[in-house]
Design a protein around this motif. Structure first.
Motif, PDB file in Angstrom:
ATOM      1  N   LEU A  47       0.829  -1.203   0.000  1.00 20.87           N
ATOM      2  CA  LEU A  47       0.000   0.000   0.000  1.00 20.87           C
ATOM      3  C   LEU A  47       0.870   1.263   0.000  1.00 20.87           C
ATOM      4  N   PHE A  48       1.966   1.216   0.733  1.00 17.20           N
ATOM      5  CA  PHE A  48       2.923   2.325   0.714  1.00 17.20           C
ATOM      6  C   PHE A  48       3.460   2.550  -0.694  1.00 17.20           C
ATOM      7  N   ASN A  49       3.855   1.499  -1.370  1.00 16.39           N
ATOM      8  CA  ASN A  49       4.435   1.626  -2.708  1.00 16.39           C
ATOM      9  C   ASN A  49       3.424   2.110  -3.732  1.00 16.39           C
ATOM     10  N   TYR A  50       2.170   1.678  -3.622  1.00 13.89           N
ATOM     11  CA  TYR A  50       1.139   2.187  -4.520  1.00 13.89           C
ATOM     12  C   TYR A  50       1.005   3.697  -4.374  1.00 13.89           C
ATOM     13  N   ARG A  57      -5.192   4.621  -8.472  1.00 12.90           N
ATOM     14  CA  ARG A  57      -6.037   3.956  -7.487  1.00 12.90           C
ATOM     15  C   ARG A  57      -5.158   3.413  -6.360  1.00 12.90           C
ATOM     16  N   ARG A  58      -5.450   3.846  -5.137  1.00 10.67           N
ATOM     17  CA  ARG A  58      -4.641   3.433  -4.003  1.00 10.67           C
ATOM     18  C   ARG A  58      -5.517   3.411  -2.745  1.00 10.67           C
ATOM     19  N   THR A 122       1.834  -1.477  11.057  1.00 11.48           N
ATOM     20  CA  THR A 122       3.207  -1.081  10.723  1.00 11.48           C
ATOM     21  C   THR A 122       3.667   0.147  11.506  1.00 11.48           C
ATOM     22  N   ILE A 123       2.898   1.246  11.437  1.00 12.36           N
ATOM     23  CA  ILE A 123       3.309   2.474  12.120  1.00 12.36           C
ATOM     24  C   ILE A 123       2.088   3.152  12.742  1.00 12.36           C
ATOM     25  N   TYR A 204       1.171   8.715   6.158  1.00  9.66           N
ATOM     26  CA  TYR A 204       1.623   7.327   6.233  1.00  9.66           C
ATOM     27  C   TYR A 204       2.941   7.137   5.490  1.00  9.66           C
ATOM     28  N   CYS A 205       3.024   7.655   4.264  1.00 10.10           N
ATOM     29  CA  CYS A 205       4.256   7.476   3.487  1.00 10.10           C
ATOM     30  C   CYS A 205       5.446   8.158   4.159  1.00 10.10           C
TER      31      CYS A 205
END
Length: 212
Positions: A47-50, A57-58, A122-123, A204-205
Motif C-alpha cells: 500500500l505504501f508503494n502504490y 487507485r490506491r 506497521t506504524i 503514512y508514506c
C-alpha cells in the motif's frame, strides 16, 4: 466520493492562516482534537508503494481514535482515485485475532493482528487537527500540526508503539464535492496570499520513510 486536495503551510503561518479563514467565509465545524492512526500494510509495504509511486487507485487501512479515547477506536478503509476519495468505517471487534497495543501516548487496547489475511500493523501517526466549514457548506478544510510517528513492534504478547519522531510539516486539506472548482471561491485569494504549496503529502508514506 469527494475531491481532496492538500497544501503545505509555511512555517509560522498556521495561526494567522486559521484566523484569516475565520474572517473570510469559514466557521469552526467542531472542536479541534488529537487524532491517532494505526496503519496496516503488507510485509512488502504494497500500500505504501502504490501511494509513493503515484498509482491513480490506491488505498490505506488504519485504526483511528480521537483524543486518546481508545474505547471508541474504529477500523477505516480509505480509497482514492486520483484526487477523489472515499472512506468506510468498520468495527474492530469483528476480528477475533486481537492483541494488546501498548503506547506512551494512549491507554492499552486490543487491535487485530491481521486484516484481510496479509495486512499487519506497521506504524502509528499522531497529530492535532482543526476543522473548518465554509458558510455555504460546500467546502471543508482541515489543518494538521504537531505530527508524531512511531514504529509498531511485535512482541510475544503485545504490540508496542512509542511516538519518538516529530515532524514540523503543517498540512491544509481541502475537501469538497467533485464538481466544485476552488478557482471560483475566495480560496484562490487566501491560498495565494499565504503562498500555499499544493502537495501529494501522505502522513503514512512520510512515517514509513522516517521509520524504516
Amino acid at each position: 466520493m469527494r475531491k481532496e486536495l492538500k497544501y503545505l503551510i509555511n512555517q509560522g503561518d498556521l495561526e494567522l492562516l486559521y484566523l484569516y479563514l475565520l474572517d473570510n467565509g469559514f466557521d469552526v465545524l467542531y472542536p479541534s482534537r488529537t487524532i491517532c492512526s494505526i496503519y496496516y500494510d503488507t510485509e512488502s509495504f504494497l500500500l505504501f508503494n502504490y501511494s509513493e509511486n503515484g498509482y491513480s487507485r490506491r488505498s490505506k487501512v488504519r485504526i483511528r481514535h480521537y483524543n486518546n479515547e481508545v474505547e471508541e477506536a474504529f477500523l477505516e478503509f480509505k480509497h482514492k482515485h486520483d484526487e477523489a476519495g472515499t472512506k468506510t468505517r468498520h468495527s474492530i471487534f469483528q476480528y477475533d485475532n486481537q492483541l494488546n497495543i501498548c503506547s506512551n501516548k494512549f491507554k492499552n487496547f486490543k487491535i487485530p493482528m491481521k486484516i484481510n489475511v496479509d495486512l499487519a500493523p506497521t506504524i502509528g501517526v499522531r497529530y492535532f487537527r482543526y476543522y473548518l466549514l465554509s458558510k455555504c457548506g460546500d467546502i471543508r478544510i482541515t489543518i494538521d500540526k504537531n505530527l508524531e510517528f512511531g514504529k509498531i513492534i511485535r512482541k510475544r504478547k503485545n504490540f508496542e508503539l512509542n511516538f519518538d519522531i516529530n515532524c514540523s510539516e503543517q498540512i491544509l486539506e481541502l475537501k469538497s464535492s467533485l464538481d466544485l472548482n476552488p478557482c471560483y471561491t475566495p480560496l484562490t485569494k487566501i491560498f495565494d496570499y499565504f503562498n500555499l504549496t499544493r502537495s501529494r503529502f501522505s502522513k503514512y508514506c512520510l512515517g514509513v520513510k522516517l521509520l524504516y
